[in-house]
Enzyme design. Structure first.
Site, short mmCIF file in Angstrom:
data_model
loop_
_atom_site.label_atom_id
_atom_site.label_comp_id
_atom_site.label_asym_id
_atom_site.label_seq_id
_atom_site.Cartn_x
_atom_site.Cartn_y
_atom_site.Cartn_z
N GLU A 143 -8.76 -13.07 -6.19
CA GLU A 143 -9.92 -13.23 -5.32
C GLU A 143 -10.69 -14.44 -5.82
O GLU A 143 -11.13 -14.47 -6.97
CB GLU A 143 -10.81 -11.97 -5.34
CG GLU A 143 -10.28 -10.83 -4.51
CD GLU A 143 -10.20 -11.13 -3.01
OE1 GLU A 143 -10.98 -11.96 -2.51
OE2 GLU A 143 -9.35 -10.51 -2.35
N LYS A 191 -9.74 -8.99 -19.79
CA LYS A 191 -10.28 -10.21 -20.40
C LYS A 191 -11.48 -10.71 -19.59
O LYS A 191 -11.32 -11.25 -18.51
CB LYS A 191 -9.22 -11.32 -20.45
CG LYS A 191 -9.68 -12.46 -21.36
CD LYS A 191 -9.13 -13.82 -21.00
CE LYS A 191 -10.00 -14.63 -20.08
NZ LYS A 191 -11.37 -14.91 -20.52
N CYS A 194 -19.67 -15.19 -4.96
CA CYS A 194 -18.55 -15.68 -4.16
C CYS A 194 -18.90 -15.57 -2.68
O CYS A 194 -18.41 -16.33 -1.85
CB CYS A 194 -17.29 -14.89 -4.48
SG CYS A 194 -17.52 -13.12 -4.34
N GLU A 201 -17.28 -25.38 -2.77
CA GLU A 201 -18.13 -24.32 -3.33
C GLU A 201 -19.04 -24.93 -4.40
O GLU A 201 -18.56 -25.56 -5.33
CB GLU A 201 -17.24 -23.24 -3.96
CG GLU A 201 -18.02 -22.02 -4.39
CD GLU A 201 -17.15 -20.95 -5.05
OE1 GLU A 201 -16.33 -21.29 -5.92
OE2 GLU A 201 -17.29 -19.77 -4.69
#
Ligand code: NAD
Length: 509
Positions: A266, A191, A300, A401
């Site tokens: 992750e 997905k 990331c 972040e």
């Protein structure tokens, strides 16, 4: 051959027909029956709708899981070197289609063509590596304390794996899950993010053309709360590999734990580049340009904190600021561009919100700080590369972040304080050090609380044969890439074999 896109009755504002991508279930490209779609907008030119993404139904996700379940027994019995050979075929096909996939990637995600080609090259390398693992899926032999007894281990596939992926590396992240999962003998339901359906379709078309049998690979487009939720909670799914935000990943982990299945997440990062006073400041500044602003900061592993020894902080800020003036921001399809747009409007607004937060927290805005609205940029989601000075670790811009082209400079009085500041976040993905001092380099590699350390290179990048992943709040479960990826996608079984040929006492412990 039928492909993953479908001519759609709807027309875009410009009158050009818009295609709606299809799902791939049980070896067939099928249009979603939901009738609901979201437009896939080129973030560099928002008038261009690239295709529609179907918001598939829960039933369609169930159908994909059933197809994967049905295909599992035969696929599991296919010898691993044969499975690896198919992955090798896929690698060759991706190599042939590198430009085609790179253009789709740049158009739907926004990163510049050079970076798109780099991401695809990395995916090719991963396929090559995983293909070879098909010939190496080794167990071990273990000495027994009994005579005429043989102990060995075998690696076996887990079953149906759900692969849930983000938009920011829409080729490499799916490939680093698909390649080991398939070579290890699992069947999968993939997905992708609704922002990057075209690249997902292209990867699956390539795997189909490479000869993977029907049902082994299934692709379902759609939202997290429907398709994603079904993949996480369906009892026929044996393992979930997720890459994305902490908010979603932690929730998936909690749900998977209820079923006691294996899960790998992750997630986010807040990666530091540490610049010591003995570093070559020009090289370090180049590292910040690549690590902090490359891919529009939408990695990331992006470096969003630059921790500089106070003695060189002023000088380094000047060098960086000068270098930043040369950054060319624009459509990634233009080979002259260095930095593309944010992937979509909400993401751009999040970045702009964090810039406001930084200002209100008292950080000094050194460069950038706003959306680009001039004639060249007003059609896209472009944010100026932004640099904050006088940042401290209590500020949200130093802890959270941002996922955009925003970098904060934080001063440290010495090496020890720099390490302390680098580690003072919940995340633990990547960290860099710029220095020539071997003792400090070794100490930094030892003390940095991250899954990977770079010395005199930025926080980004990685090679196919090396493991990849974070520690602390960044990650849950085994690493991805390298031979370590196979730990997640295989069960290890121990076999005891007695060849005495007669009845004997067994050890009872
Ligand atoms: P996201 O968490 O919003 O979405 C990731 C995927 O999860 C998408 O496919 C989404 O549809 C799906 N999803 C959303 N809700 C779900 C639910 N309830 N159940 C199941 N699936 C659901 O992340 P994003 O915005 O696409 O990606 C950006 C994030 O990914 C950043 O935090 C970035 O750091 C992280 N990321 C991490 C790595 C890494 O290896 N550590 C690599 C790339 C990106």
């Amino acid at each position: 051959m039928e492909t993953g896109t479908l001519r759609e009755e709807k027309a875009s504002k410009s009158g050009t027909p818009i295609t709606t991508v299809k799902n791939f279930i049980g070896g067939k490209w099928v249009a979603s029956a939901s009738g609901r779609t979201v437009p896939n907008i080129n973030p560099a030119k928002t008038t261009e709708i690239l295709c529609n993404t179907p918001l598939s139904t829960r039933e369609e996700a169930k159908a994909a899981i059933s197809a994967a379940k049905e295909a599992f027994a035969k696929w599991r019995a296919t010898p691993a070197p044969v499975r690896g050979k198919l992955m090798f075929n896929a690698m060759l096909l991706l190599q042939e289609r590198i430009e085609d996939v790179a253009v789709a990637l740049t158009k739907e995600e926004g990163k510049i063509l050079r970076e798109s080609r780099g991401e695809i090259q990395r995916s090719i390398n991963i396929m090559e590596y995983a293909a070879g693992e098909g010939r190496r899926l080794k167990g071990s032999t273990i000495p027994s304390e009994l005579q005429n007894t043989f102990i060995y281990t075998i690696r076996q596939p887990v079953g149906v794996c759900a692969l849930i992926t983000p938009w920011n590396f829409p080729v490499a992240v799916p490939v680093w899950k698909l390649a080991p999962a398939l070579v290890a003998g699992n069947t999968v339901v993939f997905k992708p993010s609704t922002y990057t359906p075209l690249t997902a379709v292209k990867i699956v078309e390539i795997l189909e053309a490479a000869g993977f049998p029907p049902g082994v690979i299934n692709l379902v487009h759609g939202g997290g709360k429907t398709v994603g939720d079904e993949l996480v909670n369906n009892p026929d799914v044996s393992a979930i590999s997720f890459t994305g935000s902490n908010l979603v990943g932690n929730a998936i982990y909690a749900q998977a734990a209820k079923r006691g299945i294996r899960v790998q997440c992750e997630m986010g990062g807040k990666n530091p580049i540490v610049v010591l006073e003995d570093a070559d400041l020009a090289i370090a500044a180049e590292g910040v340009i690549q690590g902090g602003f490359g891919s529009t900061g939408q990695r990331c592993t992006a470096a969003s904190r630059v921790i500089v020894e106070a003695s060189v902080a002023k000088k380094f800020t000047e060098v960086l600021q000068t270098r930043m003036r040369a950054i060319r921001i624009g459509d990634g399809m233009d080979e002259q561009t260095d930095i593309g747009p944010s992937v979509e409007e909400n993401q751009m607004n999040t970045v702009l919100k964090y810039i406001d937060i930084g200002r209100s927290e008292g950080a000094t805005l050194v460069a950038g700080g706003g959306r680009m609205q001039d004639d060249r940029h007003k059609q896209g989601y472009f944010v100026e590369p932004t640099l904050f000075g006088n940042v401290n670790m209590k500020m949200r811009i130093a802890q959270e972040e941002i996922f955009g082209p925003v970098v904060s400079i934080i001063e440290a009085k010495d090496f020890d304080e720099a390490v302390e500041l680098a580690n003072n976040v919940k995340y633990g993905l990547s960290a860099s050090l710029y220095s020539q001092d071997m003792a400090k380099i070794m100490k930094f590699a030892e003390l940095a609380e991250v899954g990977k350390v770079h010395i005199n290179t930025p926080t980004i990048g990685g090679e196919a044969q090396a493991p990849f992943g974070g520690i602390k709040s960044t990650a849950i479960g085994p690493k991805e890439c390298g031979s370590e990826a196979f730990e997640f996608y295989t069960e290890l079984k121990v076999v005891y074999l007695d060849y005495t040929g007669k009845k004997r006492e067994t050890n009872i412990y």
